[in-house]
Design a protein around this motif. Structure first.
Motif, PDB file in Angstrom:
ATOM      1  N   ASN A 199      11.677  -9.189  -3.752  1.00 60.70           N
ATOM      2  CA  ASN A 199      11.606  -8.112  -2.744  1.00 60.70           C
ATOM      3  C   ASN A 199      11.729  -6.723  -3.365  1.00 60.70           C
ATOM      4  O   ASN A 199      11.315  -5.734  -2.757  1.00 60.70           O
ATOM      5  N   THR A 200      12.309  -6.644  -4.555  1.00 61.11           N
ATOM      6  CA  THR A 200      12.453  -5.332  -5.197  1.00 61.11           C
ATOM      7  C   THR A 200      11.089  -4.781  -5.636  1.00 61.11           C
ATOM      8  O   THR A 200      10.979  -3.609  -5.986  1.00 61.11           O
ATOM      9  N   ALA A 201      10.067  -5.614  -5.594  1.00 65.56           N
ATOM     10  CA  ALA A 201       8.710  -5.157  -5.948  1.00 65.56           C
ATOM     11  C   ALA A 201       8.031  -4.422  -4.794  1.00 65.56           C
ATOM     12  O   ALA A 201       6.930  -3.903  -4.938  1.00 65.56           O
ATOM     13  N   GLU A 202       8.706  -4.386  -3.623  1.00 70.92           N
ATOM     14  CA  GLU A 202       8.129  -3.750  -2.445  1.00 70.92           C
ATOM     15  C   GLU A 202       8.873  -2.416  -2.244  1.00 70.92           C
ATOM     16  O   GLU A 202       9.976  -2.407  -1.700  1.00 70.92           O
ATOM     17  N   PRO A 203       8.272  -1.295  -2.695  1.00 73.16           N
ATOM     18  CA  PRO A 203       9.041  -0.046  -2.743  1.00 73.16           C
ATOM     19  C   PRO A 203       9.661   0.371  -1.410  1.00 73.16           C
ATOM     20  O   PRO A 203      10.756   0.911  -1.388  1.00 73.16           O
ATOM     21  N   HIS A 204       8.991   0.135  -0.277  1.00 73.00           N
ATOM     22  CA  HIS A 204       9.559   0.535   1.008  1.00 73.00           C
ATOM     23  C   HIS A 204      10.054  -0.640   1.858  1.00 73.00           C
ATOM     24  O   HIS A 204      10.031  -0.605   3.082  1.00 73.00           O
ATOM     25  N   TYR A 205      10.497  -1.669   1.195  1.00 77.42           N
ATOM     26  CA  TYR A 205      11.208  -2.767   1.852  1.00 77.42           C
ATOM     27  C   TYR A 205      12.460  -2.177   2.496  1.00 77.42           C
ATOM     28  O   TYR A 205      12.941  -1.134   2.087  1.00 77.42           O
ATOM     29  N   THR A 206      13.019  -2.832   3.520  1.00 79.85           N
ATOM     30  CA  THR A 206      14.327  -2.357   3.978  1.00 79.85           C
ATOM     31  C   THR A 206      15.393  -3.370   3.538  1.00 79.85           C
ATOM     32  O   THR A 206      15.735  -3.386   2.355  1.00 79.85           O
ATOM     33  N   ALA A 207      15.865  -4.214   4.426  1.00 74.87           N
ATOM     34  CA  ALA A 207      16.863  -5.206   4.020  1.00 74.87           C
ATOM     35  C   ALA A 207      16.668  -6.454   4.859  1.00 74.87           C
ATOM     36  O   ALA A 207      16.625  -6.386   6.080  1.00 74.87           O
ATOM     37  N   GLY A 208      16.525  -7.582   4.212  1.00 73.33           N
ATOM     38  CA  GLY A 208      16.355  -8.842   4.928  1.00 73.33           C
ATOM     39  C   GLY A 208      17.555  -9.732   4.709  1.00 73.33           C
ATOM     40  O   GLY A 208      18.661  -9.258   4.468  1.00 73.33           O
ATOM     41  N   ASP A 209      17.319 -11.047   4.778  1.00 75.15           N
ATOM     42  CA  ASP A 209      18.448 -11.955   4.604  1.00 75.15           C
ATOM     43  C   ASP A 209      18.330 -12.790   3.335  1.00 75.15           C
ATOM     44  O   ASP A 209      18.848 -13.898   3.261  1.00 75.15           O
ATOM     45  N   ALA A 210      17.662 -12.218   2.329  1.00 75.67           N
ATOM     46  CA  ALA A 210      17.578 -12.920   1.045  1.00 75.67           C
ATOM     47  C   ALA A 210      18.972 -13.015   0.424  1.00 75.67           C
ATOM     48  O   ALA A 210      19.793 -12.114   0.570  1.00 75.67           O
ATOM     49  N   VAL A 211      19.207 -14.140  -0.246  1.00 74.50           N
ATOM     50  CA  VAL A 211      20.495 -14.414  -0.894  1.00 74.50           C
ATOM     51  C   VAL A 211      20.380 -14.040  -2.367  1.00 74.50           C
ATOM     52  O   VAL A 211      19.404 -14.406  -3.022  1.00 74.50           O
ATOM     53  N   LEU A 212      21.355 -13.336  -2.880  1.00 75.57           N
ATOM     54  CA  LEU A 212      21.283 -12.908  -4.282  1.00 75.57           C
ATOM     55  C   LEU A 212      21.532 -14.082  -5.235  1.00 75.57           C
ATOM     56  O   LEU A 212      22.520 -14.799  -5.116  1.00 75.57           O
ATOM     57  N   LYS A 213      20.579 -14.217  -6.173  1.00 80.83           N
ATOM     58  CA  LYS A 213      20.708 -15.290  -7.167  1.00 80.83           C
ATOM     59  C   LYS A 213      20.796 -14.695  -8.569  1.00 80.83           C
ATOM     60  O   LYS A 213      20.317 -13.589  -8.808  1.00 80.83           O
ATOM     61  N   ILE A 328       8.658   0.942 -11.444  1.00 81.55           N
ATOM     62  CA  ILE A 328       7.556   0.003 -11.708  1.00 81.55           C
ATOM     63  C   ILE A 328       7.821  -1.284 -10.936  1.00 81.55           C
ATOM     64  O   ILE A 328       8.974  -1.694 -10.766  1.00 81.55           O
ATOM     65  N   TYR A 329       6.741  -1.909 -10.485  1.00 75.35           N
ATOM     66  CA  TYR A 329       6.847  -3.030  -9.557  1.00 75.35           C
ATOM     67  C   TYR A 329       5.911  -4.150  -9.968  1.00 75.35           C
ATOM     68  O   TYR A 329       4.692  -3.938 -10.050  1.00 75.35           O
ATOM     69  N   ILE A 330       6.469  -5.316 -10.225  1.00 80.67           N
ATOM     70  CA  ILE A 330       5.650  -6.474 -10.583  1.00 80.67           C
ATOM     71  C   ILE A 330       5.672  -7.426  -9.389  1.00 80.67           C
ATOM     72  O   ILE A 330       6.706  -8.041  -9.085  1.00 80.67           O
ATOM     73  N   SER A 331       4.526  -7.520  -8.726  1.00 79.51           N
ATOM     74  CA  SER A 331       4.437  -8.338  -7.516  1.00 79.51           C
ATOM     75  C   SER A 331       4.866  -9.775  -7.809  1.00 79.51           C
ATOM     76  O   SER A 331       4.459 -10.366  -8.808  1.00 79.51           O
ATOM     77  N   GLY A 332       5.727 -10.325  -6.968  1.00 80.72           N
ATOM     78  CA  GLY A 332       6.195 -11.700  -7.132  1.00 80.72           C
ATOM     79  C   GLY A 332       7.350 -11.828  -8.105  1.00 80.72           C
ATOM     80  O   GLY A 332       7.975 -12.885  -8.210  1.00 80.72           O
ATOM     81  N   TYR A 333       7.653 -10.756  -8.823  1.00 77.40           N
ATOM     82  CA  TYR A 333       8.774 -10.812  -9.760  1.00 77.40           C
ATOM     83  C   TYR A 333       9.888  -9.840  -9.367  1.00 77.40           C
ATOM     84  O   TYR A 333      10.994 -10.240  -9.016  1.00 77.40           O
TER      85      TYR A 333
ATOM     86  N   VAL B  60      -5.489   1.315   6.987  1.00 72.47           N
ATOM     87  CA  VAL B  60      -5.700   2.035   5.733  1.00 72.47           C
ATOM     88  C   VAL B  60      -4.324   2.479   5.257  1.00 72.47           C
ATOM     89  O   VAL B  60      -3.596   3.160   5.985  1.00 72.47           O
ATOM     90  N   THR B  61      -3.957   2.054   4.068  1.00 70.10           N
ATOM     91  CA  THR B  61      -2.591   2.321   3.590  1.00 70.10           C
ATOM     92  C   THR B  61      -2.593   2.810   2.149  1.00 70.10           C
ATOM     93  O   THR B  61      -3.499   2.508   1.384  1.00 70.10           O
ATOM     94  N   SER B  62      -1.564   3.555   1.793  1.00 67.48           N
ATOM     95  CA  SER B  62      -1.400   3.935   0.395  1.00 67.48           C
ATOM     96  C   SER B  62      -0.984   2.701  -0.390  1.00 67.48           C
ATOM     97  O   SER B  62      -0.444   1.745   0.167  1.00 67.48           O
ATOM     98  N   LEU B  63      -1.220   2.756  -1.681  1.00 69.01           N
ATOM     99  CA  LEU B  63      -0.874   1.646  -2.571  1.00 69.01           C
ATOM    100  C   LEU B  63       0.617   1.312  -2.451  1.00 69.01           C
ATOM    101  O   LEU B  63       1.016   0.147  -2.519  1.00 69.01           O
ATOM    102  N   LEU B  64       1.406   2.360  -2.238  1.00 67.21           N
ATOM    103  CA  LEU B  64       2.854   2.203  -2.122  1.00 67.21           C
ATOM    104  C   LEU B  64       3.260   1.153  -1.098  1.00 67.21           C
ATOM    105  O   LEU B  64       4.273   0.472  -1.239  1.00 67.21           O
ATOM    106  N   GLU B  65       2.476   1.034  -0.025  1.00 73.55           N
ATOM    107  CA  GLU B  65       2.854   0.127   1.061  1.00 73.55           C
ATOM    108  C   GLU B  65       1.936  -1.096   1.133  1.00 73.55           C
ATOM    109  O   GLU B  65       2.023  -1.872   2.091  1.00 73.55           O
TER     110      GLU B  65
END
Lengths: 362, 362
Positions: A199-213, A328-333, B60-65
């Motif tokens: 989820n840290t790869a999604e810059p404008h994520y907010t907060a979900g219920d993922a458990v920290l591993k 920097i954001y690596i999708s899926g990582y 239509v969205t920016s890459l950021l989102e």
């Protein structure tokens, strides 16, 4: 009373009979209205702030906010109904020929209503002048921003003890808000981002219920709102022992941020600060993964004027306040972002947020 | 995919080639954009949602989102720069002659830019249709609102144990946020109002550093934001033994609220609900002290469409959701407000927030 803020705006407006700020409806409030009125309490939905060529100010408010409006240093007119609001508006501005409006904070609907009421008045967009005035913070604004930055810096340090394997994203977000508000913040300045792992790869994520591993990044991006002013900080941690990949990503962004901080001073174009950061990241194995601007002006809004980015010319001046936040954001990582708020000084930067810059393991 | 929401909007729009939602910049985000896209994460500043006459949707969205946008059920186009955004916008809409815009959520600046880019396109304000569609909540919206209402109801009950003589306003506000977020709220749906004593007479006060003293009202007005939907609740308590004046003010407002709740059902005009409440209060010794509307539609925004008030005709329909919140305010002394969120049912109301209605002494 000296009307320094209104005078700063008027300076760049050309000849006008008045400027009218029409405040919208939550969440679309016009921060220009609050910039000139300096009102700290209240929503003032549908409120008007009228600025005259001598810099003086008048406020038209609903009865609901009359009590809050009395704290301001200006004449107020109070309406109880929409009909009364219309009458007062007519009385105040129908005599004018040319009026400035803040198009960047004005709802189009409010403009349409205004144009219908006053078809013969010429309305001129003066939002560039408002933005320009707001970019250079005055002493009171800097003090307030410093308080908001102090709150998040302290919280960023304290939150480390709270984060453990097994915790949920929203639990950390809750703790962040709590800590900020206990320090006097009115609330978060935007929806707190508390993200773990991919989820840290999604810059404008907010907060979900993922458990920290173990082996996951923890990315926290949060701000305090204090007397309407916003701070904005991001810290990235790692749970358990960080891998070489974690450390390399983190070190890269830390270097990128330092590069930006070293470059900022009056006279420099924000665009060139961004270019330096971008060029640096593009020269690493993380090419293409820095997907946003290097920062943005901050003040009454979190995104308070121009961004520090490729296409925006903004010549830095003393007392502008920006975030500096490469990532920097690596999708899926996962992703890394480090963000601080800085004031442009006479010859460099003052970093308003603080804290260790080592990759902290939680 | 069925496009029920877009179809609901299109129903009342007349003939159009498309509707374009242009999202603004924080805090001025267009909730219409989020209504049609149903996107839960992300800001989408400068994002566009294009609705076609068949109800289908493109974003239509920016890459950021881009990462956040992928969660939606529609085609997306991604821009990296403002120039690319302009090119994509041209490609998508330059062929059209008549386009609907949501003036109630659109920044005037974004309209000006649009008009400059497409001087020959006719732009029609369809915000009434958007508002009308949004007023009647679908099942998914009702479920989400119920969750948001459950959070604040539980918190309103739990906070009582926390409030003691000597506590500060902002400490209570902090606790409220914490409790809401621990239950899964993304954050408060507006700046929490936590006021004591004479500050309770200021309806849109937020939270300062007043210390709670015996014999003072405690007025808490707060909401939870959950999957972008807002709840909104107000509870008034008294510190120490309440005086006759406290009790009388409280009982008056409790009666006023009950009167409103009894009146709400499909076919009734919101204006008449307000009139009944207003007439009742005007007939008491608190004449002239009920200074706001009886309530407002609630949903993606806290103030999500028409208010229940004197000048607004709104015929109640099943699955509209409103706050019901009469209040009276004595300047220099204090105020009482009791607020619940309700859904209009087939033949009355379902109260979505709950809790005891006795005047609680803390």
């Amino acid at each position: 009373m000296k009307h320094t803020r209104t005078e700063k705006i008027l300076e760049n407006c050309g000849e006008l009979d008045a400027i009218v700020f029409i405040n919208g409806t939550e969440p679309c409030l016009d921060m220009g209205f609050f910039y000139v009125t300096e009102l700290v309490e209240g929503l003032f939905e549908g409120g008007l702030a009228i600025v005259y060529p001598d810099g003086s100010l008048e406020v038209v408010t609903s009865l609901l906010e009359a009590e809050s409006a009395k704290k301001g240093d200006f004449e107020i007119s109070v309406f109880k109904t929409k009909a009364e609001r219309k009458e007062i508006t007519k009385e105040k501005i129908s005599k004018f020929k040319k009026i400035g409006i803040n198009a960047q904070g004005l709802l189009h609907k409010n403009y349409l209503d205004l144009k219908e009421l006053f078809p013969d008045i010429e309305f001129v967009d003066i939002s560039e002048s408002v933005s320009k005035a707001r970019m250079i913070k005055d002493d009171k604004e800097i003090d307030t921003l410093k308080s908001a930055c102090k709150m998040v810096s302290e919280v960023a340090e304290d939150i480390v003890d709270f984060i453990k394997e097994g915790i949920l994203e929203y639990e950390v977000a809750a703790e962040l808000s709590y800590m900020m508000q206990k320090k006097g913040a009115v609330g978060p300045s935007f929806d707190t981002i508390s993200s773990f792992g991919k989820n840290t790869a999604e810059p404008h994520y907010t907060a979900g219920d993922a458990v920290l591993k173990k082996g996951e990044f923890v990315l926290l991006d949060f701000g305090a709102k204090y007397r309407r002013y916003c701070s904005d900080i991001t810290r990235t941690f790692v749970c358990g022992g960080g891998s070489d990949k974690h450390k390399d990503m983190y070190e890269t962004i830390l270097k990128a941020q330092k590069l930006a901080l070293d470059k900022i001073k009056p006279g420099v174009n924000g665009k060139d600060v961004h270019q330096a950061v971008s060029d640096f990241i593009e020269g690493t194995k993380y090419k293409g993964l820095f997907t946003h601007s290097t920062g943005h002006s901050i003040g009454l809004s979190v995104h308070d004027g121009p961004a520090v980015t490729k296409e925006v010319d903004v010549i830095l001046e003393e007392n502008m306040v920006f975030t500096v936040e490469p990532g920097i954001y690596i999708s899926g990582y996962g992703g890394v972002r480090i963000e601080d708020d800085v004031r442009v000084t006479k010859d460099g930067v003052e970093i308003l947020t603080w804290g260790t810059k080592e990759l902290i393991e939680v």
